[in-house]
Design an enzyme around this catalytic site. Structure first.
Site, PDB file in Angstrom:
ATOM      1  N   GLU A 110      -0.655   8.786  -1.583  1.00  0.00           N
ATOM      2  CA  GLU A 110      -1.253   7.455  -1.517  1.00  0.00           C
ATOM      3  C   GLU A 110      -2.458   7.480  -0.590  1.00  0.00           C
ATOM      4  O   GLU A 110      -2.699   8.451   0.130  1.00  0.00           O
ATOM      5  CB  GLU A 110      -0.219   6.418  -1.085  1.00  0.00           C
ATOM      6  CG  GLU A 110       0.904   6.266  -2.112  1.00  0.00           C
ATOM      7  CD  GLU A 110       1.803   5.082  -1.872  1.00  0.00           C
ATOM      8  OE1 GLU A 110       1.456   4.208  -1.060  1.00  0.00           O
ATOM      9  OE2 GLU A 110       2.879   5.032  -2.500  1.00  0.00           O
ATOM     10  N   HIS A 224      -4.006  -6.486   0.213  1.00  0.00           N
ATOM     11  CA  HIS A 224      -3.832  -5.408  -0.756  1.00  0.00           C
ATOM     12  C   HIS A 224      -4.940  -5.500  -1.792  1.00  0.00           C
ATOM     13  O   HIS A 224      -5.245  -6.584  -2.285  1.00  0.00           O
ATOM     14  CB  HIS A 224      -2.465  -5.505  -1.433  1.00  0.00           C
ATOM     15  CG  HIS A 224      -2.059  -4.232  -2.104  1.00  0.00           C
ATOM     16  ND1 HIS A 224      -2.616  -3.809  -3.294  1.00  0.00           N
ATOM     17  CD2 HIS A 224      -1.176  -3.274  -1.759  1.00  0.00           C
ATOM     18  CE1 HIS A 224      -2.082  -2.649  -3.641  1.00  0.00           C
ATOM     19  NE2 HIS A 224      -1.215  -2.299  -2.725  1.00  0.00           N
ATOM     20  N   ARG A 274      -7.053   0.768   2.784  1.00  0.00           N
ATOM     21  CA  ARG A 274      -6.926  -0.471   2.026  1.00  0.00           C
ATOM     22  C   ARG A 274      -7.979  -1.516   2.368  1.00  0.00           C
ATOM     23  O   ARG A 274      -8.451  -2.243   1.488  1.00  0.00           O
ATOM     24  CB  ARG A 274      -5.526  -1.066   2.243  1.00  0.00           C
ATOM     25  CG  ARG A 274      -4.451  -0.328   1.475  1.00  0.00           C
ATOM     26  CD  ARG A 274      -3.103  -0.953   1.708  1.00  0.00           C
ATOM     27  NE  ARG A 274      -2.098  -0.285   0.878  1.00  0.00           N
ATOM     28  CZ  ARG A 274      -0.807  -0.589   0.903  1.00  0.00           C
ATOM     29  NH1 ARG A 274      -0.365  -1.515   1.718  1.00  0.00           N
ATOM     30  NH2 ARG A 274       0.038   0.048   0.122  1.00  0.00           N
ATOM     31  N   HIS A 335      -1.200  -9.353   1.968  1.00  0.00           N
ATOM     32  CA  HIS A 335      -0.039  -8.508   1.665  1.00  0.00           C
ATOM     33  C   HIS A 335       0.870  -8.241   2.859  1.00  0.00           C
ATOM     34  O   HIS A 335       2.089  -8.321   2.742  1.00  0.00           O
ATOM     35  CB  HIS A 335      -0.542  -7.186   1.088  1.00  0.00           C
ATOM     36  CG  HIS A 335       0.535  -6.227   0.687  1.00  0.00           C
ATOM     37  ND1 HIS A 335       1.546  -6.568  -0.194  1.00  0.00           N
ATOM     38  CD2 HIS A 335       0.770  -4.930   1.046  1.00  0.00           C
ATOM     39  CE1 HIS A 335       2.347  -5.530  -0.358  1.00  0.00           C
ATOM     40  NE2 HIS A 335       1.907  -4.526   0.390  1.00  0.00           N
ATOM     41  N   ARG A 370      -2.848  -0.896   8.266  1.00  0.00           N
ATOM     42  CA  ARG A 370      -1.624  -0.117   8.023  1.00  0.00           C
ATOM     43  C   ARG A 370      -1.856   0.997   7.015  1.00  0.00           C
ATOM     44  O   ARG A 370      -2.431   0.780   5.950  1.00  0.00           O
ATOM     45  CB  ARG A 370      -0.514  -1.041   7.519  1.00  0.00           C
ATOM     46  CG  ARG A 370       0.770  -0.308   7.157  1.00  0.00           C
ATOM     47  CD  ARG A 370       1.864  -1.276   6.791  1.00  0.00           C
ATOM     48  NE  ARG A 370       1.621  -2.003   5.575  1.00  0.00           N
ATOM     49  CZ  ARG A 370       1.886  -1.565   4.346  1.00  0.00           C
ATOM     50  NH1 ARG A 370       2.357  -0.328   4.179  1.00  0.00           N
ATOM     51  NH2 ARG A 370       1.653  -2.318   3.292  1.00  0.00           N
TER      52      ARG A 370
END
Length: 528
Positions: A110, A224, A274, A335, A370
């Site tokens: 990811e 997100h 992100r 998110h 994050r």
């Protein structure tokens, strides 16, 4: 043995309850809805841990620090990454069924990870599987459970957390405890566009602040990049999240003209952190009149997508899209809250006896942004640590939890001088426009003035959301720089000095959230 109340029943709350029960404490789980409701069961991407021979704790630490844009608390990051593998093995021992391939556990890559270290379950149903395993373990252990109980306040006596005030079927109820563990999740419903379920109204953060606990870094909400765009969603439902793992498998983002645009934004393109991807999408959407961008996974093929992402495949088809043949429309959405109730690495807040774990907490692990798939791990690791610290002496507050304090706070405890009636939809749109992906001082100042003029509703979700709206805007105004998920067009660069956390001292307003006219004591049996 201590009497312990755990408020919340996601991965953090259930883990804390199980660990505390194993250590011999008398535990009661209190949850706002049904036991399995909450954000954990919606988690698709997976759980990150350095479990494989070609990976290391040091590499996981480095990736987390890099994503956090310099604001991480290193001690917390090291605890997360070092404890993570053992905590995941314990989940496996509880019966959590992670996906496997011919070589053992399957693993995914990811965004911003230097190694494929993310475990998944059910393809894209990791949270649901972990919730299932933990709920089964809690029920097997006979831990007391109180469902459909709204957290009105944390009770504080002689400077120590002493239980919780609840609302159950419109009854005011008090449950005494020697230690309270908040695991109530974040405040995603503060925003007009969010992937969060309806229960994510920041109740634990607001209650902790009223109880006198310091909050930290509320300006850092993670948006997100890829929520499925639909013209309308069911009332109370969050936008459906299309996991970052889809981009990890090779899907790309395209604008309305069919052009890939993230290659011009960041060297890692669709797998950039992100905040970078979300802002890149927002800029592209603005340039095309607000229309959503397109996530193109057609090169992966329909059969692979259905097998690897069965939940997303079903959701996209239900929305009328065949994503194996055509790109699907996506848009950013609120998110995850990186900020929250400030804690040390054992989950201790600034109020003795009060712990916070999971998304409700700010351990400093995530910094300003994050790292993907660290959220489930954070709930797991720090819940285990907090349960182990119950009954131990309260330690000195870490230095980072005392820096950058805001001393002039909005009045979130009274309704005097307020002229505007509260409207939840207006609050959510105001926060989205002023404290969303792009911020500036003028819009934040205007939002602060409007929120200050808004009447505080009766105690409950709306009052908590307004309180948090005021505090989030105050924190965003305080941070005059751009860092991670906090981007201000009037301060587009990071501050050149050492990064400082934004700490908001607790209000110490006990009783504001609860109806104390005739509270009754709640006696919970040892097992139910």
């Amino acid at each position: 043995m201590s009497r312990v109340v755990v408020v919340g029943s996601g991965i953090a709350g259930l883990t804390a309850a199980l660990r505390a029960h194993t250590l011999g404490h008398a535990v009661t789980i209190v949850t706002k809805s049904a036991l399995s409701d909450g954000s954990t069961r919606f988690a698709q991407g997976g759980i990150a841990a350095a479990l494989f021979p070609d990976d290391s704790v040091a590499a996981h630490v480095a990736d987390t620090l890099r994503a956090g844009a310099g604001l991480n608390v290193r001690e917390a990051v090291e605890a997360l990454c070092a404890d993570g593998p053992e905590r995941v093995r314990e989940l496996i021992a509880l019966g959590a069924a992670f996906d496997r391939d011919g070589d053992g556990f399957a693993r995914g890559l990811e965004a911003a990870h230097s190694s494929a270290r993310v475990l998944h379950a059910g393809g894209d149903a990791t949270g649901a599987e972990l919730e299932r395993a933990l709920v089964a373990a809690v029920r097997a252990a006979g831990i007391a459970i109180v469902e459909r109980a709204f957290l009105a306040d944390v009770l504080v006596r002689d400077g120590h957390a002493a239980g919780v005030a609840l609302r159950i079927d419109d009854r005011a109820v008090e449950l005494d405890a020697d230690a309270v563990v908040l695991a109530t999740g974040g405040w995603g419903r503060l925003y007009a566009h969010t992937t969060n379920p309806a229960v994510a109204t920041g109740d634990g953060v607001a209650a902790a602040w009223r109880a006198g606990a310091a909050l930290a870094d509320l300006e850092f909400t993670q948006f997100h990049p890829t929520a499925l765009y639909t013209a309308s969603a069911p009332a109370g439902a969050g936008a459906f999240l299309v996991s970052e793992a889809v981009r990890g498998e090779g899907a790309v983002l395209r604008n309305a003209r069919g052009e890939r645009f993230m290659t011009d934004v960041h060297p890692d393109a669709e797998l950039a952190p992100r905040d970078v991807v979300a802002r890149g999408i927002a800029v592209e959407m603005a340039a095309q009149g607000g229309r959503p961008v397109l996530l193109d996974a057609t090169a992966l093929g329909g059969a692979f997508l259905a097998r690897r992402f069965p939940t997303i495949d079903a959701a996209t088809r239900a929305a009328g899209y065949d994503w194996g043949r055509r790109p699907i429309p996506v848009t950013p959405a609120a998110h995850y809250a990186m900020g929250g109730v400030a804690t040390d690495v054992e989950g201790r807040t600034t109020v003795p006896g009060l712990f916070a774990v999971g998304e409700v907490a700010c351990t400093g692990t995530h910094g300003a942004n994050r790292l993907a798939s660290n959220s489930l791990l954070e709930g797991l690791v720090f819940a285990h640590r907090a349960a182990g610290a119950i009954g131990a002496p309260w330690t000195e507050t870490p230095e980072w939890m005392r820096e950058g304090a805001i001393t002039t706070l909005p009045d979130s405890g009274t309704t005097t001088a307020a002229s505007r009636r509260f409207d939840r939809a207006r609050l959510a749109e105001l926060l989205w426009q002023s404290a969303g992906l792009h911020r500036d001082g003028a819009r934040l100042e205007a939002a602060a003035a409007e929120l200050a003029a808004t009447q505080l509703p009766e105690p409950g979700e709306d009052a908590n959301l307004l309180t948090l709206g005021r505090l989030v805007v105050a924190a965003a105004l305080r941070r005059e720089e751009s860092r991670g998920a906090h981007f201000r067009s009037d301060f587009p660069l990071p501050d050149e000095g050492a990064p400082v956390h934004t700490v908001l001292p607790g209000a110490a307003l006990p009783g504001i959230g609860a109806d104390r006219s005739q509270p009754t004591r709640l006696e919970v049996p040892a097992a139910c």
